[in-house]
Design a protein around this motif. Sequence first.
Motif, PDB file in Angstrom:
ATOM      1  N   ASP A  29       0.764  -1.260   0.221  1.00  0.00           N
ATOM      2  CA  ASP A  29       0.255   0.122  -0.132  1.00  0.00           C
ATOM      3  C   ASP A  29       0.584   1.156   0.082  1.00  0.00           C
ATOM      4  O   ASP A  29       0.617   1.956   0.098  1.00  0.00           O
ATOM      5  CB  ASP A  29      -0.707  -0.654   1.025  1.00  0.00           C
ATOM      6  CG  ASP A  29      -1.472  -1.333   1.367  1.00  0.00           C
ATOM      7  OD1 ASP A  29      -2.961  -1.485   0.079  1.00  0.00           O
ATOM      8  OD2 ASP A  29      -1.933  -2.023   2.142  1.00  0.00           O
ATOM      9  N   THR A  34       0.982   1.819  -5.357  1.00  0.00           N
ATOM     10  CA  THR A  34      -0.254   2.852  -5.040  1.00  0.00           C
ATOM     11  C   THR A  34      -0.621   3.505  -6.580  1.00  0.00           C
ATOM     12  O   THR A  34      -1.047   3.351  -7.360  1.00  0.00           O
ATOM     13  CB  THR A  34      -0.803   3.194  -4.913  1.00  0.00           C
ATOM     14  OG1 THR A  34      -0.709   3.193  -2.949  1.00  0.00           O
ATOM     15  CG2 THR A  34      -2.124   4.075  -4.194  1.00  0.00           C
ATOM     16  N   TYR A  37      -0.364   1.036 -10.218  1.00  0.00           N
ATOM     17  CA  TYR A  37      -1.547   0.656  -9.415  1.00  0.00           C
ATOM     18  C   TYR A  37      -2.579   1.584 -10.259  1.00  0.00           C
ATOM     19  O   TYR A  37      -3.232   1.047 -11.349  1.00  0.00           O
ATOM     20  CB  TYR A  37      -1.843   0.088  -8.003  1.00  0.00           C
ATOM     21  CG  TYR A  37      -3.410  -0.685  -8.204  1.00  0.00           C
ATOM     22  CD1 TYR A  37      -3.354  -2.171  -8.231  1.00  0.00           C
ATOM     23  CD2 TYR A  37      -4.657  -0.543  -8.089  1.00  0.00           C
ATOM     24  CE1 TYR A  37      -4.261  -2.968  -8.975  1.00  0.00           C
ATOM     25  CE2 TYR A  37      -5.801  -1.158  -8.288  1.00  0.00           C
ATOM     26  CZ  TYR A  37      -5.727  -2.742  -8.434  1.00  0.00           C
ATOM     27  OH  TYR A  37      -6.535  -2.968  -8.790  1.00  0.00           O
ATOM     28  N   ASN A  45     -10.549   3.344 -10.496  1.00  0.00           N
ATOM     29  CA  ASN A  45     -10.836   3.467  -8.457  1.00  0.00           C
ATOM     30  C   ASN A  45     -11.096   4.956  -7.856  1.00  0.00           C
ATOM     31  O   ASN A  45     -10.984   6.141  -8.636  1.00  0.00           O
ATOM     32  CB  ASN A  45      -8.943   3.215  -7.775  1.00  0.00           C
ATOM     33  CG  ASN A  45      -7.916   2.055  -8.867  1.00  0.00           C
ATOM     34  OD1 ASN A  45      -8.265   1.281  -7.954  1.00  0.00           O
ATOM     35  ND2 ASN A  45      -7.981   1.942  -9.933  1.00  0.00           N
ATOM     36  N   CYS A  60      -9.244  -1.241  -8.117  1.00  0.00           N
ATOM     37  CA  CYS A  60      -9.780  -1.668  -8.767  1.00  0.00           C
ATOM     38  C   CYS A  60      -9.012  -2.410  -9.968  1.00  0.00           C
ATOM     39  O   CYS A  60      -8.250  -1.082 -10.468  1.00  0.00           O
ATOM     40  CB  CYS A  60     -11.461  -1.248  -9.399  1.00  0.00           C
ATOM     41  SG  CYS A  60     -12.059  -3.077 -11.123  1.00  0.00           S
ATOM     42  N   TYR A  68     -10.807  -7.383 -11.125  1.00  0.00           N
ATOM     43  CA  TYR A  68     -10.692  -7.513  -9.977  1.00  0.00           C
ATOM     44  C   TYR A  68     -10.630  -6.230  -8.194  1.00  0.00           C
ATOM     45  O   TYR A  68      -9.596  -5.314  -8.823  1.00  0.00           O
ATOM     46  CB  TYR A  68      -9.074  -8.354  -9.792  1.00  0.00           C
ATOM     47  CG  TYR A  68      -8.820  -9.442 -10.460  1.00  0.00           C
ATOM     48  CD1 TYR A  68      -9.293 -10.712  -9.478  1.00  0.00           C
ATOM     49  CD2 TYR A  68      -8.170  -9.658 -11.332  1.00  0.00           C
ATOM     50  CE1 TYR A  68      -8.856 -11.517 -10.751  1.00  0.00           C
ATOM     51  CE2 TYR A  68      -8.179 -10.208 -11.851  1.00  0.00           C
ATOM     52  CZ  TYR A  68      -8.387 -11.504 -11.907  1.00  0.00           C
ATOM     53  OH  TYR A  68      -8.835 -12.758 -12.551  1.00  0.00           O
ATOM     54  N   LEU A  69     -11.958  -6.454  -7.881  1.00  0.00           N
ATOM     55  CA  LEU A  69     -11.701  -5.757  -6.811  1.00  0.00           C
ATOM     56  C   LEU A  69     -11.246  -5.591  -5.295  1.00  0.00           C
ATOM     57  O   LEU A  69     -10.419  -6.951  -5.367  1.00  0.00           O
ATOM     58  CB  LEU A  69     -13.247  -5.288  -5.990  1.00  0.00           C
ATOM     59  CG  LEU A  69     -14.324  -5.021  -7.663  1.00  0.00           C
ATOM     60  CD1 LEU A  69     -16.020  -4.922  -6.315  1.00  0.00           C
ATOM     61  CD2 LEU A  69     -15.026  -3.886  -7.918  1.00  0.00           C
ATOM     62  N   GLN A  70     -10.501  -4.553  -4.936  1.00  0.00           N
ATOM     63  CA  GLN A  70      -9.869  -4.641  -4.019  1.00  0.00           C
ATOM     64  C   GLN A  70      -9.861  -3.625  -3.056  1.00  0.00           C
ATOM     65  O   GLN A  70      -9.935  -2.412  -3.097  1.00  0.00           O
ATOM     66  CB  GLN A  70      -8.358  -4.532  -3.821  1.00  0.00           C
ATOM     67  CG  GLN A  70      -8.209  -5.218  -5.318  1.00  0.00           C
ATOM     68  CD  GLN A  70      -6.065  -5.409  -5.513  1.00  0.00           C
ATOM     69  OE1 GLN A  70      -5.672  -4.625  -4.812  1.00  0.00           O
ATOM     70  NE2 GLN A  70      -6.492  -5.667  -6.843  1.00  0.00           N
ATOM     71  N   HIS A  71     -10.156  -3.416  -2.032  1.00  0.00           N
ATOM     72  CA  HIS A  71     -10.125  -2.482  -0.473  1.00  0.00           C
ATOM     73  C   HIS A  71     -11.191  -1.471  -0.829  1.00  0.00           C
ATOM     74  O   HIS A  71     -11.399  -0.693  -1.115  1.00  0.00           O
ATOM     75  CB  HIS A  71      -9.091  -1.636  -1.170  1.00  0.00           C
ATOM     76  CG  HIS A  71      -7.588  -2.290  -0.579  1.00  0.00           C
ATOM     77  ND1 HIS A  71      -6.911  -2.838   0.713  1.00  0.00           N
ATOM     78  CD2 HIS A  71      -6.097  -2.029  -1.686  1.00  0.00           C
ATOM     79  CE1 HIS A  71      -5.571  -3.135   0.537  1.00  0.00           C
ATOM     80  NE2 HIS A  71      -5.828  -2.564  -0.646  1.00  0.00           N
ATOM     81  N   ILE A 105     -13.744 -10.960  -6.079  1.00  0.00           N
ATOM     82  CA  ILE A 105     -13.290 -10.380  -5.495  1.00  0.00           C
ATOM     83  C   ILE A 105     -12.313 -11.793  -4.481  1.00  0.00           C
ATOM     84  O   ILE A 105     -13.317 -11.806  -4.130  1.00  0.00           O
ATOM     85  CB  ILE A 105     -13.966  -9.366  -4.578  1.00  0.00           C
ATOM     86  CG1 ILE A 105     -12.958  -8.279  -2.871  1.00  0.00           C
ATOM     87  CG2 ILE A 105     -15.265 -10.148  -3.714  1.00  0.00           C
ATOM     88  CD1 ILE A 105     -13.991  -7.216  -3.047  1.00  0.00           C
ATOM     89  N   PHE A 106     -11.683 -11.080  -3.321  1.00  0.00           N
ATOM     90  CA  PHE A 106     -11.136 -12.008  -2.543  1.00  0.00           C
ATOM     91  C   PHE A 106     -11.370 -11.254  -1.376  1.00  0.00           C
ATOM     92  O   PHE A 106     -10.815 -10.049  -1.167  1.00  0.00           O
ATOM     93  CB  PHE A 106      -9.595 -12.039  -2.456  1.00  0.00           C
ATOM     94  CG  PHE A 106      -9.155 -12.694  -4.077  1.00  0.00           C
ATOM     95  CD1 PHE A 106      -9.310 -14.219  -4.163  1.00  0.00           C
ATOM     96  CD2 PHE A 106      -8.399 -12.164  -5.416  1.00  0.00           C
ATOM     97  CE1 PHE A 106      -8.980 -14.473  -5.375  1.00  0.00           C
ATOM     98  CE2 PHE A 106      -8.226 -11.910  -6.352  1.00  0.00           C
ATOM     99  CZ  PHE A 106      -8.424 -13.550  -6.948  1.00  0.00           C
ATOM    100  N   SER A 133      -0.744 -18.708  -3.344  1.00  0.00           N
ATOM    101  CA  SER A 133       0.473 -17.187  -3.099  1.00  0.00           C
ATOM    102  C   SER A 133       1.564 -17.453  -3.712  1.00  0.00           C
ATOM    103  O   SER A 133       2.266 -18.552  -2.429  1.00  0.00           O
ATOM    104  CB  SER A 133      -0.506 -15.801  -2.602  1.00  0.00           C
ATOM    105  OG  SER A 133      -1.616 -15.458  -2.332  1.00  0.00           O
TER     106      SER A 133
END
Length: 142
Positions: A29, A34, A37, A45, A60, A68-71, A105-106, A133
């Motif tokens: 992060d 970032t 990304y 995003n 995303c 892939y969605l994240q956060h 999404i994970f 992973s």
Amino acid sequence: MIREMKIEDHKAIIELFENTPGVTVRDADSIENTKIYLERNPHLNFVKIIDTKIVGCVMCGHDGRRGYLQHLLVLPEYRKQGLGDQLFNSCINSLQKIGIQKTHIFVFKTNALANTFWANKGWQLREDLNMYSLNKSDNNNA
């Protein structure tokens, strides 16, 4: 108001992470990561702003075939107002504009709140696969 996330939002986003129970800030992060990304995933995003304060965000990306969605985060005091829906739908709509129809999404199995959220939105829980992973970072928190 929802708008695209900018690198200038990084400090506020990290504060959002730190003020959201169950979220851990990791080396991945960092402002450098970032920035990469956001550059790699333009127009995907978003942040939710209320009274000049960032109260929610979603990150995303995609691999050309799947999103892939994240956060996806909303501060606890702003939940139950549909802000999470607004944020993730911003990603889904942006992904569809570039031809991506399927999104993942994970979610940690131990995150009951998030698992309930996604199940209630009609997202399908995948039990037919395992995720593996490999972390080559010096820091296992990356």
